[in-house]
Design a protein around this motif. Structure first.
Motif, mmCIF file in Angstrom:
data_model
loop_
_atom_site.group_PDB
_atom_site.id
_atom_site.type_symbol
_atom_site.label_atom_id
_atom_site.label_comp_id
_atom_site.label_asym_id
_atom_site.label_seq_id
_atom_site.Cartn_x
_atom_site.Cartn_y
_atom_site.Cartn_z
ATOM 1 N N GLN A 201 0.943 -1.190 -0.322
ATOM 2 C CA GLN A 201 0.045 -0.009 0.251
ATOM 3 C C GLN A 201 1.200 1.174 0.020
ATOM 4 O OE1 GLN A 201 -2.608 1.168 3.698
ATOM 5 N NE2 GLN A 201 -4.251 0.981 2.139
ATOM 6 N N ILE A 204 2.150 1.674 -3.314
ATOM 7 C CA ILE A 204 0.903 2.159 -4.367
ATOM 8 C C ILE A 204 0.900 3.692 -4.227
ATOM 9 C CG2 ILE A 204 -1.528 1.995 -4.598
ATOM 10 C CD1 ILE A 204 -1.470 -0.969 -4.174
ATOM 11 N N MET A 205 0.448 4.337 -2.762
ATOM 12 C CA MET A 205 0.772 5.461 -2.773
ATOM 13 C C MET A 205 1.392 6.708 -3.636
ATOM 14 S SD MET A 205 -2.447 6.055 -0.312
ATOM 15 C CE MET A 205 -2.608 6.401 0.604
ATOM 16 N N ASN A 224 -5.895 -0.034 -4.159
ATOM 17 C CA ASN A 224 -5.753 0.416 -2.922
ATOM 18 C C ASN A 224 -6.924 0.183 -1.492
ATOM 19 O OD1 ASN A 224 -4.056 2.483 -0.949
ATOM 20 N ND2 ASN A 224 -5.286 4.020 -1.311
ATOM 21 N N ASN A 228 -6.585 -1.097 1.684
ATOM 22 C CA ASN A 228 -7.587 -0.608 2.940
ATOM 23 C C ASN A 228 -9.142 -1.090 3.663
ATOM 24 O OD1 ASN A 228 -6.382 2.322 3.081
ATOM 25 N ND2 ASN A 228 -7.876 3.263 2.082
#
Length: 236
Positions: A201, A204-205, A224, A228
């Motif tokens: 994650q 990805i951010m 994402n 989450n």
């Protein structure tokens, strides 16, 4: 549509009356559901979604959590696009800015849509025999933006598929283990998956604010959100 949006802006501007804001948000929700692209194309502009809605998240307004989540859900949902010809580039930019700042969006597992199937694997495999997928993704560029080659896009999609597989396995473990009587092997794997998914994650951010490819960005946003949801399930 212009007059309607102007009236909504007036109600939301520097308003500390929580009841009025709540009713205005409910009205906005109904308008989005029942009005066409002429109305929708106005609310997804920065001067509305950022300057009016997101501004209400400022602590000075002290909005209740459910109202803050409603605003964030608006932004997240609108960024995915509407049916028809509505340019959502500005609200998508607002969404990415909030992600970059570390804003946590509400879990979308209660919404309808294909993403729900990720928490309900179609095949029942033995989670204990699985292993976390590698979390390399693509290296960050030296510059502010990253233009991907076809080979890099293929590699990225392959690694995002690994992330989706991890989500499925993690969801399966969470469903099959009852708190207080967990399978030790499952729990060991769950901790490894949790760590791997967290690292995925983070990558990805970082990619979300550097990649310049609309299709890739849409896929990154979806994965994402899936991450989450499963990470929130783990924390609960």
């Amino acid at each position: 549509p212009k007059d309607a949006v102007k009236a909504l802006k007036k109600k939301l501007s520097k308003n500390c009356n929580h009841k009025e804001i709540r009713l205005t948000l409910s009205l906005l929700d109904m308008c989005i559901e029942n009005c066409g692209p002429r109305f929708q194309s106005l609310v997804v502009k920065k001067d509305f979604c950022k300057d009016k809605l997101v501004k209400l998240l400022n602590p000075r307004y002290n909005l209740p959590i459910d109202m803050q989540e409603k605003i964030l859900t608006f932004i997240m949902t609108w960024a995915r696009g509407f049916q028809g010809m509505v340019d959502v580039s500005e609200v998508k930019e607002v969404y990415l800015e909030l992600l970059k700042k570390g804003v946590e969006f509400p879990s979308s597992d209660t919404n309808t849509g294909p993403k729900q199937t990720l928490s309900q694997p179609s095949t029942k495999s033995s989670p204990s025999s699985a292993s976390p997928a590698k979390h390399s993704l693509l290296p960050l560029p030296a510059g502010p933006t990253l233009l991907l080659t076809p080979e890099q896009i293929g590699k990225l999609y392959s690694e995002l598929d690994m992330a989706k597989m991890n989500v499925k396995v993690m969801s399966s473990i969470l469903k099959e283990n009852v708190p207080g009587s967990e399978n030790p092997d499952d729990m060991n794997l769950l901790q490894k998956l949790y760590k791997t998914c967290r690292m995925m994650q983070e990558r990805i951010m970082e990619l979300l604010v550097t990649v310049e490819n609309e299709d890739v960005i849409a896929e990154l946003i979806q994965v994402n959100e899936d991450l989450n949801n499963v990470l929130l399930g783990h924390e609960r």
